[in-house]
Every structure is written in C-alpha cells, then in structure tokens.
Design a protein around this motif. Structure first.
Motif, PDB file in Angstrom:
ATOM      1  N   LEU A   1       0.830  -1.203   0.000  1.00 24.19           N
ATOM      2  CA  LEU A   1       0.000   0.000   0.000  1.00 24.19           C
ATOM      3  C   LEU A   1       0.867   1.257   0.000  1.00 24.19           C
ATOM      4  CD1 LEU A   1      -2.965   1.043   0.225  1.00 24.19           C
ATOM      5  CD2 LEU A   1      -2.596   1.152   2.693  1.00 24.19           C
ATOM      6  N   THR A   2       1.938   1.235   0.781  1.00 25.37           N
ATOM      7  CA  THR A   2       2.865   2.372   0.815  1.00 25.37           C
ATOM      8  C   THR A   2       3.500   2.597  -0.547  1.00 25.37           C
ATOM      9  OG1 THR A   2       3.364   1.967   3.152  1.00 25.37           O
ATOM     10  CG2 THR A   2       4.937   3.294   1.907  1.00 25.37           C
ATOM     11  N   ARG A   3       3.875   1.500  -1.195  1.00 23.08           N
ATOM     12  CA  ARG A   3       4.462   1.606  -2.538  1.00 23.08           C
ATOM     13  C   ARG A   3       3.431   2.130  -3.535  1.00 23.08           C
ATOM     14  NH1 ARG A   3       7.350  -4.029  -3.802  1.00 23.08           N
ATOM     15  NH2 ARG A   3       7.898  -2.891  -5.714  1.00 23.08           N
ATOM     16  N   SER A   4       2.186   1.709  -3.369  1.00 27.44           N
ATOM     17  CA  SER A   4       1.129   2.183  -4.259  1.00 27.44           C
ATOM     18  C   SER A   4       0.946   3.686  -4.150  1.00 27.44           C
ATOM     19  CB  SER A   4      -0.185   1.466  -3.921  1.00 27.44           C
ATOM     20  OG  SER A   4      -1.255   1.968  -4.696  1.00 27.44           O
ATOM     21  N   ARG A   5       1.034   4.193  -2.937  1.00 25.29           N
ATOM     22  CA  ARG A   5       0.831   5.627  -2.719  1.00 25.29           C
ATOM     23  C   ARG A   5       2.026   6.456  -3.177  1.00 25.29           C
ATOM     24  NH1 ARG A   5      -1.702   5.432   3.420  1.00 25.29           N
ATOM     25  NH2 ARG A   5      -3.903   5.344   2.814  1.00 25.29           N
ATOM     26  N   SER A   6       3.210   5.866  -3.131  1.00 33.23           N
ATOM     27  CA  SER A   6       4.420   6.640  -3.403  1.00 33.23           C
ATOM     28  C   SER A   6       4.830   6.648  -4.872  1.00 33.23           C
ATOM     29  CB  SER A   6       5.583   6.095  -2.565  1.00 33.23           C
ATOM     30  OG  SER A   6       5.857   4.736  -2.892  1.00 33.23           O
ATOM     31  N   THR A   7       4.385   5.646  -5.642  1.00 32.24           N
ATOM     32  CA  THR A   7       4.796   5.606  -7.047  1.00 32.24           C
ATOM     33  C   THR A   7       4.008   6.605  -7.884  1.00 32.24           C
ATOM     34  OG1 THR A   7       5.067   4.182  -8.986  1.00 32.24           O
ATOM     35  CG2 THR A   7       3.163   3.756  -7.610  1.00 32.24           C
ATOM     36  N   PRO A   8       4.686   7.317  -8.789  1.00 34.63           N
ATOM     37  CA  PRO A   8       3.991   8.308  -9.624  1.00 34.63           C
ATOM     38  C   PRO A   8       3.298   7.678 -10.834  1.00 34.63           C
ATOM     39  CG  PRO A   8       6.339   8.341 -10.094  1.00 34.63           C
ATOM     40  CD  PRO A   8       6.146   7.355  -8.972  1.00 34.63           C
ATOM     41  N   HIS A   9       3.585   6.427 -11.107  1.00 32.47           N
ATOM     42  CA  HIS A   9       3.013   5.761 -12.278  1.00 32.47           C
ATOM     43  C   HIS A   9       1.699   5.075 -11.894  1.00 32.47           C
ATOM     44  CE1 HIS A   9       6.788   6.569 -14.286  1.00 32.47           C
ATOM     45  NE2 HIS A   9       7.440   5.965 -13.303  1.00 32.47           N
ATOM     46  N   LYS A  10       0.642   5.454 -12.566  1.00 35.93           N
ATOM     47  CA  LYS A  10      -0.685   4.963 -12.208  1.00 35.93           C
ATOM     48  C   LYS A  10      -0.800   3.455 -12.331  1.00 35.93           C
ATOM     49  CE  LYS A  10      -5.613   5.615 -13.048  1.00 35.93           C
ATOM     50  NZ  LYS A  10      -6.654   6.358 -13.806  1.00 35.93           N
TER      51      LYS A  10
ATOM     52  N   SER B   1       0.942   1.871  -9.495  1.00 35.03           N
ATOM     53  CA  SER B   1       0.202   2.163  -8.272  1.00 35.03           C
ATOM     54  C   SER B   1      -1.016   1.248  -8.137  1.00 35.03           C
ATOM     55  CB  SER B   1      -0.250   3.620  -8.268  1.00 35.03           C
ATOM     56  OG  SER B   1      -1.051   3.900  -7.132  1.00 35.03           O
ATOM     57  N   GLN B   2      -1.737   1.082  -9.234  1.00 31.53           N
ATOM     58  CA  GLN B   2      -2.918   0.225  -9.221  1.00 31.53           C
ATOM     59  C   GLN B   2      -2.541  -1.239  -8.977  1.00 31.53           C
ATOM     60  OE1 GLN B   2      -6.564   1.364 -10.294  1.00 31.53           O
ATOM     61  NE2 GLN B   2      -5.467   2.803  -9.007  1.00 31.53           N
ATOM     62  N   ALA B   3      -1.431  -1.671  -9.572  1.00 30.80           N
ATOM     63  CA  ALA B   3      -0.979  -3.062  -9.386  1.00 30.80           C
ATOM     64  C   ALA B   3      -0.620  -3.313  -7.928  1.00 30.80           C
ATOM     65  CB  ALA B   3       0.222  -3.338 -10.291  1.00 30.80           C
ATOM     66  N   HIS B   4       0.089  -2.369  -7.311  1.00 32.20           N
ATOM     67  CA  HIS B   4       0.460  -2.521  -5.898  1.00 32.20           C
ATOM     68  C   HIS B   4      -0.800  -2.520  -5.011  1.00 32.20           C
ATOM     69  CE1 HIS B   4       4.639  -2.469  -6.727  1.00 32.20           C
ATOM     70  NE2 HIS B   4       4.763  -1.167  -6.946  1.00 32.20           N
ATOM     71  N   ALA B   5      -1.754  -1.668  -5.360  1.00 32.05           N
ATOM     72  CA  ALA B   5      -2.993  -1.591  -4.572  1.00 32.05           C
ATOM     73  C   ALA B   5      -3.768  -2.906  -4.663  1.00 32.05           C
ATOM     74  CB  ALA B   5      -3.852  -0.429  -5.047  1.00 32.05           C
ATOM     75  N   LYS B   6      -3.806  -3.496  -5.852  1.00 33.99           N
ATOM     76  CA  LYS B   6      -4.492  -4.777  -6.028  1.00 33.99           C
ATOM     77  C   LYS B   6      -3.813  -5.875  -5.217  1.00 33.99           C
ATOM     78  CE  LYS B   6      -6.368  -3.891 -10.656  1.00 33.99           C
ATOM     79  NZ  LYS B   6      -6.301  -4.261 -12.099  1.00 33.99           N
ATOM     80  N   ASN B   7      -2.487  -5.871  -5.218  1.00 32.18           N
ATOM     81  CA  ASN B   7      -1.755  -6.872  -4.442  1.00 32.18           C
ATOM     82  C   ASN B   7      -1.945  -6.652  -2.941  1.00 32.18           C
ATOM     83  OD1 ASN B   7      -0.729  -8.187  -6.706  1.00 32.18           O
ATOM     84  ND2 ASN B   7       1.063  -6.852  -6.833  1.00 32.18           N
ATOM     85  N   ALA B   8      -2.014  -5.384  -2.537  1.00 31.97           N
ATOM     86  CA  ALA B   8      -2.275  -5.077  -1.124  1.00 31.97           C
ATOM     87  C   ALA B   8      -3.657  -5.576  -0.724  1.00 31.97           C
ATOM     88  CB  ALA B   8      -2.165  -3.570  -0.889  1.00 31.97           C
ATOM     89  N   LEU B   9      -4.620  -5.417  -1.623  1.00 30.73           N
ATOM     90  CA  LEU B   9      -5.978  -5.902  -1.366  1.00 30.73           C
ATOM     91  C   LEU B   9      -5.987  -7.423  -1.207  1.00 30.73           C
ATOM     92  CD1 LEU B   9      -9.038  -5.478  -1.201  1.00 30.73           C
ATOM     93  CD2 LEU B   9      -9.103  -5.512  -3.703  1.00 30.73           C
ATOM     94  N   THR B  10      -5.236  -8.109  -2.041  1.00 26.61           N
ATOM     95  CA  THR B  10      -5.144  -9.568  -1.954  1.00 26.61           C
ATOM     96  C   THR B  10      -4.570  -9.989  -0.609  1.00 26.61           C
ATOM     97  OG1 THR B  10      -4.859  -9.811  -4.348  1.00 26.61           O
ATOM     98  CG2 THR B  10      -4.115 -11.633  -2.968  1.00 26.61           C
ATOM     99  N   GLU B  11      -3.526  -9.297  -0.165  1.00 23.10           N
ATOM    100  CA  GLU B  11      -2.915  -9.617   1.127  1.00 23.10           C
ATOM    101  C   GLU B  11      -3.888  -9.336   2.274  1.00 23.10           C
ATOM    102  OE1 GLU B  11       0.049 -11.097   1.668  1.00 23.10           O
ATOM    103  OE2 GLU B  11       0.155 -11.286  -0.505  1.00 23.10           O
ATOM    104  N   ALA B  12      -4.646  -8.266   2.164  1.00 20.88           N
ATOM    105  CA  ALA B  12      -5.633  -7.945   3.198  1.00 20.88           C
ATOM    106  C   ALA B  12      -6.692  -9.037   3.292  1.00 20.88           C
ATOM    107  CB  ALA B  12      -6.291  -6.600   2.896  1.00 20.88           C
ATOM    108  N   GLU B  13      -7.144  -9.525   2.154  1.00 15.78           N
ATOM    109  CA  GLU B  13      -8.166 -10.570   2.146  1.00 15.78           C
ATOM    110  C   GLU B  13      -7.620 -11.891   2.697  1.00 15.78           C
ATOM    111  OE1 GLU B  13      -9.331 -10.377  -1.937  1.00 15.78           O
ATOM    112  OE2 GLU B  13     -11.009  -8.997  -1.525  1.00 15.78           O
ATOM    113  N   LYS B  14      -6.358 -12.182   2.424  1.00 16.50           N
ATOM    114  CA  LYS B  14      -5.728 -13.372   2.989  1.00 16.50           C
ATOM    115  C   LYS B  14      -5.648 -13.254   4.516  1.00 16.50           C
ATOM    116  CE  LYS B  14      -2.838 -14.624  -0.996  1.00 16.50           C
ATOM    117  NZ  LYS B  14      -1.437 -14.725  -1.500  1.00 16.50           N
ATOM    118  N   ALA B  15      -5.274 -12.074   4.988  1.00 16.18           N
ATOM    119  CA  ALA B  15      -5.193 -11.853   6.428  1.00 16.18           C
ATOM    120  C   ALA B  15      -6.566 -11.992   7.083  1.00 16.18           C
ATOM    121  CB  ALA B  15      -4.609 -10.471   6.719  1.00 16.18           C
TER     122      ALA B  15
END
Length: 213
Positions: free
Chosen positions: A54-63, A66-80
């Motif tokens: 999520l931090t990487r998603s917020r910090s990267t300037p490339h959309k 950013s979206q790819a990192h956010a999707k992966n963060a969402l996957t990790e959240a759902e696993k947790a």
C-alpha cells in the motif's frame, strides 16, 4: 473383596479417569492455541506485506504500478482476513486499498467492519480516530448531502479521541461539513482550530476566506 478395597479401587479408577480427562483437555487446548497462533502469525505476515504494498502504491507516480500494488495489497488484506476475521487491521488495509482502486462504496463497508464490534475493541484510540476520519472522508465523497450528518458524528468522535492533535485534516473536514450545513460560526471555529494544529493549512485558510473571516 472387602468394602475398603472396593472403595480404594473405585477411588483409583475415578482418579485415573480424571487424570486422562484433564490430559486430553490440556492437549486439545494446546493444539487449539498452537493453531490459533499459527493463524495469527500468518495473518500478521499478510498484513505487513500488504501494508508495504500500500505504501508503494501511494508513493509511485506511475498509475499502472500504483494500481498493481494496490491490487496486491488488497489480496494480502483478504488473505489476512480469512485467517483473522476479527482483526481490524486487515479491514482497514482492505478499505485503503479499495479506496486507491476507486471502489469507494466497498472501502466504506470495510471501514464499517473495522469500526464495529468486536473489531473496534482491538483498535487504539489513535487508530480508531484515523479510521473515523477516513470513513468521514469517504462518506462525503460518496454522497455529501445525504451523509454529512453522519460524517460530522465521525469527525467529532475523532477529535475527542485526539485524532486532530497532530493533523489538521479532521478539523478541516469538520469545518467543511459545518459550512455545508450553514453553521458559519462552527465552521470558522473548526478552520481556526485546524490552523492552530497546522499554520500552513491551505484548506483551513481557504475555508476562512470563503466565510469572510
């Protein structure tokens, strides 16, 4: 066999039965604790990894990145969450990931889950305040007219929890809500309090300018 012997044999059998019952109970409890600890550890790992993403998603300037990192963060959240459904942290991580992906309604539902019993009991006052401010922000973004009163309740609670002591966001949002509700004096007070926290807050100064203060 004398009555005394019968009694002693009976007591011995009872003692052995109690011993084995306690032994089995202890073993079952220990197994459950080990299973829960493993699940909690795995859940924590997914949560921490998701937070980094999520931090990487917020910090990267490339959309796209950013979206790819956010999707992966969402996957990790759902696993947790699959391992620790009552842990508010993954619910909040899921909400923030969904927000970055543009799914505001789903993000709001995840924050509702984090701020509902029994999850909310595990949050510190600061964490609860942060979640309340974010939920208010989402409510206003989805339907300002219909949700403004509910957003005010969240923001007032966040301020009481000390959320705004180091961040002017809560006071600025509160000022905007009061301004939309036509409560000029309350809005001015909120914007002024925002400036006491952050003298460089453009939102607070703009709010005061609009109100002629």
């Amino acid at each position: 066999m004398t009555p005394e012997v019968v009694l002693q044999v009976g007591l011995l059998i009872l003692t052995l039965a109690m011993f084995f019952a306690i032994h089995n109970l202890s073993r079952n409890v220990l197994t459950k604790l080990r299973t829960n600890n493993r699940a909690n550890l795995q859940s924590t790992r997914h949560f921490v990894h998701g937070s980094h993403l999520l931090t990487r998603s917020r910090s990267t300037p490339h959309k796209a990145q950013s979206q790819a990192h956010a999707k992966n963060a969402l996957t990790e959240a759902e696993k947790a969450l699959s391992l620790s459904p009552r842990d508010p942290g993954p619910h909040i991580l899921k909400a923030l990931s969904l927000d970055l992906l543009g799914h505001k309604t789903s993000a709001l539902k995840s924050l509702d889950a984090a701020l509902s019993p029994p999850c909310v009991k595990s949050l510190s006052e600061k964490e609860r305040g942060d979640a309340l401010v974010k939920r208010a922000e989402l409510k206003l973004g989805l339907n300002r007219r219909r949700r403004v009163d509910s957003a005010v309740e969240d923001l007032v609670d966040a301020v009481k929890l000390g959320r705004a002591e180091g961040d002017a966001t809560a006071f600025c949002l509160l000022g905007q809500c009061y301004e939309w509700k036509g409560m000029r004096d309350e809005a001015i007070d909120a914007f002024e309090r925002a400036l006491t926290v952050d003298s460089g807050s453009d939102l607070a100064r703009q709010g005061l300018d609009r109100l002629g203060s």
